[in-house]
Scaffold this motif. Sequence first.
Motif, short mmCIF file in Angstrom:
data_model
loop_
_atom_site.label_atom_id
_atom_site.label_comp_id
_atom_site.label_asym_id
_atom_site.label_seq_id
_atom_site.Cartn_x
_atom_site.Cartn_y
_atom_site.Cartn_z
N LEU A 1 5.73 -4.54 -6.00
CA LEU A 1 5.06 -3.23 -5.96
C LEU A 1 6.07 -2.11 -5.73
CD1 LEU A 1 1.96 -2.50 -6.17
CD2 LEU A 1 2.50 -4.92 -5.96
N PHE A 2 7.10 -2.40 -4.96
CA PHE A 2 8.18 -1.43 -4.78
C PHE A 2 8.85 -1.13 -6.13
CE2 PHE A 2 12.84 -1.64 -4.75
CZ PHE A 2 13.14 -0.36 -4.29
N LEU A 3 9.16 -2.17 -6.90
CA LEU A 3 9.76 -1.98 -8.22
C LEU A 3 8.85 -1.16 -9.13
CD1 LEU A 3 11.37 -5.45 -9.02
CD2 LEU A 3 12.56 -3.25 -8.83
N TYR A 4 7.56 -1.47 -9.07
CA TYR A 4 6.59 -0.72 -9.88
C TYR A 4 6.62 0.77 -9.51
CZ TYR A 4 2.02 1.27 -10.93
OH TYR A 4 1.00 2.10 -11.34
N ALA A 5 6.58 1.06 -8.22
CA ALA A 5 6.55 2.45 -7.78
C ALA A 5 7.85 3.18 -8.12
CB ALA A 5 6.31 2.51 -6.27
N ALA A 6 8.97 2.46 -8.08
CA ALA A 6 10.27 3.08 -8.29
C ALA A 6 10.58 3.30 -9.77
CB ALA A 6 11.36 2.24 -7.65
N THR A 7 9.89 2.61 -10.68
CA THR A 7 10.27 2.65 -12.10
C THR A 7 9.15 3.06 -13.04
OG1 THR A 7 9.77 0.29 -12.42
CG2 THR A 7 12.01 0.85 -11.72
N ARG A 8 7.92 3.17 -12.56
CA ARG A 8 6.78 3.37 -13.46
C ARG A 8 6.90 4.66 -14.27
NH1 ARG A 8 2.24 4.55 -8.75
NH2 ARG A 8 3.34 6.31 -7.80
N VAL B 1 0.83 -1.20 0.00
CA VAL B 1 0.00 0.00 0.00
C VAL B 1 0.87 1.25 0.00
CG1 VAL B 1 -1.74 1.30 1.28
CG2 VAL B 1 -1.89 -1.21 1.16
N VAL B 2 1.89 1.24 0.83
CA VAL B 2 2.78 2.39 0.93
C VAL B 2 3.52 2.64 -0.38
CG1 VAL B 2 4.92 3.18 2.04
CG2 VAL B 2 3.05 2.29 3.43
N ALA B 3 3.90 1.58 -1.08
CA ALA B 3 4.64 1.73 -2.33
C ALA B 3 3.87 2.57 -3.34
CB ALA B 3 4.96 0.36 -2.92
N VAL B 4 2.55 2.37 -3.42
CA VAL B 4 1.76 3.07 -4.43
C VAL B 4 1.08 4.33 -3.90
CG1 VAL B 4 1.35 0.97 -5.76
CG2 VAL B 4 -0.26 1.60 -3.96
N THR B 5 1.17 4.58 -2.60
CA THR B 5 0.55 5.78 -2.04
C THR B 5 1.56 6.78 -1.50
OG1 THR B 5 0.27 4.68 0.11
CG2 THR B 5 -1.59 4.58 -1.43
#
Length: 234
Positions: free
Chosen positions: A83-90, A28-32
């Motif tokens: 999800l961390f990778l998604y948030a860091a690279t999107r 949750v924190v990764a995307v918010t």
Amino acid sequence: MSLQVRRRLGAADVMTLLNATLGVVAMVVAVTVGPTAAARLVLLAAITDALDGIIARSQGSSEVGPLLDSIADVVSFGTAPALFLYAATRDAVSTLLPADIPLAGTVEILAVSAVPAVFVVFSLVRTVLYTIYVDEGENRPGIQNTLGASILAAGYLAGVTAPAVLLVGGVVLALLMVGPVSYPKLRARDAGLMGLVQAGGILAPTLGQRVFPRLLVLAALAYMTLAPRYYWGE
């Protein structure tokens, strides 16, 4: 028929459930909030994963403990790092895509989720095969889910934030999870030292030129590259 939760779950299982809880919060924190906070939560989940093993060895494991631990590992060290990778690279991946391509929205979703999906799938495969086919006393083929997730999280906190490096690193670590190389279990002393460095990386990731996450990355990479040949574990 009652599930008899209080009788069938032990103290180690409570710590395992805390591990899974931290994994969900990290997602949750990764995307918010962002990848930095998510990385710290992944490292905190890794500490609870080590603690549940210590408790299980000292007080005994419940019958459901090994399965519960495997499921929690997929949550905290498979899905949460993805999800961390998604948030860091999107953002970086999205900007590389032409805006006028057909089905632009669908292509963007596939592009930004490709490496995170690979990480989850290989983590899941590793966990399932390990649970079914590898006994406690046997060699442990492939790097641990926890190790792969910790390298990604600590690397980011240490300043390795380039999207290309994170994406390539995610794929490499995913493949190493199912690699043929066997890894020994950390000695209790070494695991304790790693835990202290992890705690420093969580509480003060920027202290002294990011000394704690950098030490953690170096230790994790040293174990990953040298342990199969030069480390005998417990």
